[in-house]
Design a protein around this motif. Structure first.
Motif, short mmCIF file in Angstrom:
data_model
loop_
_atom_site.label_atom_id
_atom_site.label_comp_id
_atom_site.label_asym_id
_atom_site.label_seq_id
_atom_site.Cartn_x
_atom_site.Cartn_y
_atom_site.Cartn_z
N ASN A 2 16.12 -80.91 -15.56
CA ASN A 2 16.22 -80.00 -14.41
C ASN A 2 15.04 -79.04 -14.36
OD1 ASN A 2 17.56 -79.13 -12.11
ND2 ASN A 2 18.71 -77.56 -13.22
N ASN A 3 13.87 -79.58 -14.62
CA ASN A 3 12.61 -78.85 -14.53
C ASN A 3 12.45 -77.73 -15.55
OD1 ASN A 3 11.08 -80.17 -12.54
ND2 ASN A 3 12.41 -79.34 -10.97
N GLU A 4 13.16 -77.83 -16.64
CA GLU A 4 12.90 -76.88 -17.70
C GLU A 4 13.16 -77.51 -19.07
OE1 GLU A 4 15.42 -73.65 -16.56
OE2 GLU A 4 17.09 -74.41 -17.75
N ILE A 5 12.58 -76.90 -20.10
CA ILE A 5 12.77 -77.38 -21.46
C ILE A 5 14.21 -77.10 -21.87
CG2 ILE A 5 12.17 -76.96 -23.86
CD1 ILE A 5 9.29 -76.43 -22.91
N SER A 6 14.90 -78.12 -22.38
CA SER A 6 16.27 -77.92 -22.85
C SER A 6 16.35 -77.77 -24.36
CB SER A 6 17.19 -79.04 -22.37
OG SER A 6 16.71 -80.29 -22.76
N GLU A 7 15.43 -78.38 -25.07
CA GLU A 7 15.38 -78.22 -26.52
C GLU A 7 13.96 -78.50 -26.98
OE1 GLU A 7 18.41 -80.45 -28.55
OE2 GLU A 7 17.78 -79.77 -30.54
N LYS A 8 13.52 -77.79 -28.01
CA LYS A 8 12.21 -78.08 -28.57
C LYS A 8 12.23 -77.89 -30.07
CE LYS A 8 10.36 -73.44 -27.72
NZ LYS A 8 9.27 -72.66 -27.08
N SER A 9 11.32 -78.58 -30.75
CA SER A 9 11.25 -78.48 -32.20
C SER A 9 10.25 -77.40 -32.60
CB SER A 9 10.84 -79.83 -32.79
OG SER A 9 9.47 -80.08 -32.51
N GLU A 10 10.21 -77.14 -33.88
CA GLU A 10 9.26 -76.15 -34.41
C GLU A 10 7.82 -76.59 -34.19
OE1 GLU A 10 12.07 -74.64 -38.14
OE2 GLU A 10 10.32 -75.88 -38.51
N ASP A 32 4.79 -75.76 -30.32
CA ASP A 32 4.44 -74.34 -30.19
C ASP A 32 3.63 -74.12 -28.91
OD1 ASP A 32 1.88 -74.73 -32.79
OD2 ASP A 32 1.89 -75.33 -30.69
N ASP A 33 2.99 -72.99 -28.81
CA ASP A 33 2.29 -72.62 -27.58
C ASP A 33 1.12 -73.53 -27.24
OD1 ASP A 33 2.70 -69.03 -28.11
OD2 ASP A 33 4.05 -70.57 -27.33
N GLN A 34 0.73 -74.34 -28.19
CA GLN A 34 -0.35 -75.29 -27.94
C GLN A 34 0.11 -76.41 -26.99
OE1 GLN A 34 -1.23 -77.57 -31.38
NE2 GLN A 34 -3.14 -78.41 -30.58
N PHE A 35 1.40 -76.63 -26.93
CA PHE A 35 1.95 -77.73 -26.16
C PHE A 35 2.63 -77.21 -24.89
CE2 PHE A 35 1.56 -81.15 -29.25
CZ PHE A 35 1.49 -80.48 -30.47
N SER A 36 2.61 -78.03 -23.86
CA SER A 36 3.41 -77.75 -22.67
C SER A 36 3.78 -79.07 -22.01
CB SER A 36 2.67 -76.84 -21.69
OG SER A 36 1.48 -77.47 -21.22
N VAL A 37 4.88 -79.04 -21.26
CA VAL A 37 5.32 -80.22 -20.53
C VAL A 37 5.53 -79.83 -19.07
CG1 VAL A 37 6.35 -81.49 -22.44
CG2 VAL A 37 7.71 -79.77 -21.23
N ARG A 64 -3.24 -78.26 -25.65
CA ARG A 64 -4.43 -77.42 -25.51
C ARG A 64 -5.14 -77.31 -26.85
NH1 ARG A 64 -0.78 -75.06 -21.90
NH2 ARG A 64 0.44 -74.14 -23.56
N SER A 65 -6.46 -77.22 -26.78
CA SER A 65 -7.25 -76.97 -27.99
C SER A 65 -6.79 -77.87 -29.14
CB SER A 65 -7.15 -75.49 -28.38
OG SER A 65 -8.04 -75.20 -29.42
#
Lengths: 116, 112
Positions: free
Chosen positions: A51-59, A62-67, A80-81
């Motif tokens: 539904n257009n948002e992250i529902s769960e993420k692992s450790e 981090d901020d380097q990643f986005s979906v 990123r980087s």
């Protein structure tokens, strides 16, 4: 039979550069996922998206990643980087949304990322 | 915490002989359990899944697995191996969350 597709199949990048990995999930699926497999290691969960948002993420995620789901068909993972340790096979998966215990996640063929 | 242990990193069998790939899980609750297969340069394909219905689960390509709660096991079997079965097999557990937890994998070799 419907399948998950991923592009590119291989990506080589320089350390510090940004990469975008692309996935086209199965068309009527509602849940989307990214996993990665570092060479010789387990497949690891990164993130799930509904539904257009992250529902769960692992450790790891981090901020380097986005979906993002920029349109009705694509699902992307942006790194990123990039660092040397980001070199891995990245798998996209999707599932239909029947309820978590009933879910089967269908995987794409993967994108092999090599960071130099 | 939930986890899954695949007891053999490599299994070698002759074509036509039975296959046994072992998997034990650890979970505080009733899990969903899966076996996925990965052929070289291919994605992860679902072989079969257990979700608290029948304890003996039949999958594709003649594979089956039996959920044994008392032994916390979910071993994968096939009566007669085929050359095309050579691949990496992953036992996977899920507990009503989004994420799948993968075992380390078992590489199956099939000799003629």
């Amino acid at each position: 039979e419907p399948e998950v597709t991923q592009t590119p199949s291989h990506q080589v990048t320089q350390m510090g550069q940004e990469v975008i990995l692309r996935c086209v999930p199965i068309s009527n699926h509602l849940y989307f996922y990214w996993y990665r497999q570092i060479l010789g290691q387990k497949v690891e969960f990164l993130v799930s998206f509904y539904n257009n948002e992250i529902s769960e993420k692992s450790e790891i995620f981090d901020d380097q990643f986005s979906v993002e789901r920029p349109d009705g068909s694509n699902f992307t993972l942006k790194i990123r980087s990039t660092k040397l340790e980001d070199s891995a096979m990245y798998f996209c998966a999707s599932s239909g949304g029947l309820g978590k215990l009933q879910e089967t996640q269908y995987f794409g063929p993967g994108t092999r990322l090599l960071v130099l | 915490a939930q986890s899954v242990t695949q007891l053999d990193s490599h299994v070698s069998v002759s074509e036509g002989t039975p296959v046994l790939l072992r998997c034990n899980y650890s979970s505080s609750y009733s899990p969903s359990l899966f076996w996925y297969v990965q052929h070289p340069n291919k994605g992860l394909q679902l072989l079969l899944k257990y979700t608290s219905a029948a304890t003996l689960v039949k999958g594709i390509n003649g594979f089956e697995a039996e959920f044994k709660k008392s032994e916390t096991s979910f071993h994968l079997t096939k009566p007669s191996a085929h050359m095309s079965d050579a691949a990496e097999y992953f036992c996977v557990v899920s507990l009503n969350t989004d994420k799948l937890i993968f075992g380390t994998g078992t590489r199956l070799q099939v000799f003629p």
